[in-house]
Each structure stands twice: as C-alpha cells, then as structure tokens.
Scaffold this motif. Sequence first.
Motif, mmCIF file in Angstrom:
data_model
loop_
_atom_site.group_PDB
_atom_site.id
_atom_site.type_symbol
_atom_site.label_atom_id
_atom_site.label_comp_id
_atom_site.label_asym_id
_atom_site.label_seq_id
_atom_site.Cartn_x
_atom_site.Cartn_y
_atom_site.Cartn_z
ATOM 1 N N ILE A 31 0.788 7.152 -1.346
ATOM 2 C CA ILE A 31 0.585 6.096 -0.354
ATOM 3 C C ILE A 31 1.245 4.796 -0.785
ATOM 4 N N GLU A 32 1.050 4.397 -2.052
ATOM 5 C CA GLU A 32 1.599 3.121 -2.518
ATOM 6 C C GLU A 32 3.119 3.162 -2.611
ATOM 7 N N SER A 33 3.684 4.297 -3.032
ATOM 8 C CA SER A 33 5.140 4.385 -3.171
ATOM 9 C C SER A 33 5.842 4.293 -1.822
ATOM 10 N N ARG A 34 5.142 4.637 -0.753
ATOM 11 C CA ARG A 34 5.735 4.569 0.580
ATOM 12 C C ARG A 34 5.315 3.319 1.344
ATOM 13 N N GLY A 35 4.468 2.520 0.734
ATOM 14 C CA GLY A 35 4.021 1.298 1.390
ATOM 15 C C GLY A 35 3.010 1.525 2.494
#
Length: 477
Positions: free
Chosen positions: A297-301
């Motif tokens: 989730i965080e790596s894709r924003g």
Amino acid sequence: HDFRPEYLQLDELGRRWPEVPRIALTATATVDTRSEIVERLGLGEARQFVSSFDRPNIQYRIAPGAQARQALLKVIRDEHDGQAGIVYCLSRKSVEQTSAWLNEQGVEALPYHAGLSGEQRRRNQQRFLREEGIVVVATIAFGMGIDKPDVRFVAHLNLPKSVEGYYQETGRAGRDGAASTAWLAYGLQDVVQQRRMIDQGEGSPVRKRAQSQHLDAMLALCETVECRRVQLLRYFGQESTACGNCDTCLEPPPTFDATVAVQKLLSTIVRLGRDYNQTFGAGHHIDVLLGRRTERIESRGHDQLSTFGIGRDVSEPTWRSIVRQLLASGILAVQGEYGVLAVTDAARPVLRGETELRLRQDLQTQKSARVSKHKSAASDLSSGQQGLFEQLRQWRASEAAGQGVPAYVVFADKTLVAIAESAPASIDDLRGVFGIGEAKLERYGAQVLKVVAAASADASGSDAAGSDASGAEVPAG
C-alpha cells in the motif's frame, strides 16, 4: 452434453428404430432441462413423471469458509462420530491433504480421486461400503452408483459449480430415511476461483453464460436469508413451505443496512482504477479500508486515498462477507487471471445513494445446540437400549465380514434401532419389525434373539451388582 457432445446425436436412435420404446431418466432436472430432454430426444408425445425433490431427513447447512477443516472436524466429532460420511473437495491435492489431516485427528478417512490407481480406488470404495464409520474424501468422481444407505453426512469444502451438482452429491446422504447432514463451507475465495475458472475455461460464450447462471443460482442458495430447502426445491420447480430443519430456519440470520459500507468499498475500487489505473483483488481493497500500512500500500501511495482507513468500523470477516455477497448479486465482478475486482453497472444506484442495500450478517460463532439435535439413528434410545443397539451393531459387523458384504445388507440401522426398542423375546416378536421379512427372519432370527438375551442378562447382572454395592445385605461366605 456440455462435456459429451455426442449425446446430442441420441435422437438418431429414434429415427432409425421408431418402433423401439425409449425412456429418459434423470435424478435432477429443472423445468428447462426437462423441456430440453424432450426436445433433443424427440419425445414430444411422451408422458412425464416427476417425483418430489424433497429429502426432509437431510438438514442443509452452509457455514463461513474460514478454518473449514476445523469446522468440519467439529461437525464430525459433535454430530457424526464413528459414522460414515463423504467429504467433497475441488482438487486431488486438497483430497490428499484433507484425508491425511483427518487421519491425524483420529478420523478414519480414505482418499478417492482419478489420480489413484484403479486398484486403490476399488479397495477404498469397498472399505467404505463394507466397514462402518469410514469417511471418504473425494472429488466429485466419487459417488456415482454408490448405494450405501447409511451415509450420515455429506460435506463440501469447496463451492459446487451448480445447484444440480450440489443436490446430487448431498443426496448420497440418508438414503435409509434417517436424519443426515449436508454441510458446506463457503468463502470469498470460492467465488473468485469459480468465476476465474469459467472465464479462463474452454467453451463457447453460450456455454460460459450457462455456467455463470448455474454459479449464480448456487451463490443465491448460499446467501439466502430464507429457508434453504424452499429455495432448493424452487430451483427444480417445486413449491414448498419453510422446513424448520435447515440452518436458516433454526437460526435465522440477521441482516444489516450495508449501504454506506458498500459505498466505501465501491469508491475504493473506482478510485484505484481511475486515479492509479490499477486493479486489485479483495484483500488489497480491504487493507486500504482498514487503514493497514503494508509495504504494498505505501509503495503505491494508496495510503493517500480518501478512503484509506474509513472502514475500520467494520471487521475484516464482515468485509469479506460483503465482497462475497456483492459478487453473488452481480454488483461486483471478478476479472482477469488474478481475480481482480471490478464494479458493474448494477453498482451505480448504490453509489448514487438511490437504493438501500441490506446484506446477510454472518454468524461468526455457530449456535449448534438446536442444529445438532440428532446425533445418530439411535440417539432417542434409552441408555439400556443404546447398549443393546451397540451389541447388535457388533454382531452385524461380524456377520457382514464373514459374508464379505456391507453391513447394511444384513440389517439397516433403522432395523437395529427397532429391535433395540422392542427387545423381542421370540421369533413371533421379531416378525413385523421394520426391515425383517421372512427370509431374514429365518436366516438371522435366532442369532438376533441370542444377542438380545445376552444383553438383557448383562443388564440384569449390572443391576444386581449395583444393588449389592448400594448397601443391600449379601449372604456371608
């Protein structure tokens, strides 16, 4: 004919030999299927005979798919300990793993699938037929032609592809008329997997559309909040009233207003597609709604989405249930090789707030007190009668083994229960007991009376010993 196209050529027989009588027989056929049989085989002038599809002795239950094996084990131990049953799995690998696991838990289970040698399949099938208390774990290849009357439960660890298939497979339980269970574990992954198999499978668009319709009917049966038997019978064109003996009758499932929760989920799917041009499966969307800061989730924003974390008021199991029900109703669809979720046109009124959506609220802990009201054919016997019933079973097992036949060929469980209830003392007493005709009376009558007399003597001896122990005077010496 979906898998054997040559069946469509059977009408040639009627044209070649018009004077030869023909009859078409089937175990399960909807109104449409019956019409197609008449048309395809040229039987337009033939009379039709349709018996009732109802099997009132079978209790239909569908449970959440989480921890399905543990739930199955509880059903076996609590309700069908030491009784014969069939467990259906989707794949050979699942059959092997489940049968091995059940054996580790102390349940004698045998695998059955097309990957086994013919000799192994024959041996396992014979053990199932002749021995008592055997559980067979199988793909749907098992059961055709099996006429074992005392199968006490049929369980499915995967969603059947159609109501017809489900009905045929559950119908292998309770053919002796005694109380039996049809239990199915059903989860979100089943829906995704079945949709994907249809999309990626071979076949014409017409066949795939038919497969989708079959699956939709099966999903509707799983998600109904009404009597399952009513819905099942209606599928075959038979009207009925609530049975009082399925899980939705015994424990009516509550519903809740899911409109806002569904809008949150649909908005997440739409935003990921519109703003990121990305599609994902159910798990990722649920992680977003629950506000989980996973690496993915965080790596894709995706933690910047306006819907990130707005679903924390709903538990993960409930979110998965919502997704499952939306797939069943056609508001969501599964697409592609990886089973990503897509919003359909049917979702528009919900997104615009034009309609209220009420969904089934899954019971996370099953209340089984009323559901498991019957444990065996002999559950209503007194303790003394239970003892006689068990001795009769032991005698029957020995007799059947000596003849090399299944136990039910000697006597059915219902017959043993009737003997235990009446405790006959003479051949005349035995005459007229359920399942005992003149031939069996002559062959087994004396042996049965001997078992009954021995059990009575054992009970009398126990009563006398109990009296002595309770303080009655015992002669000296």
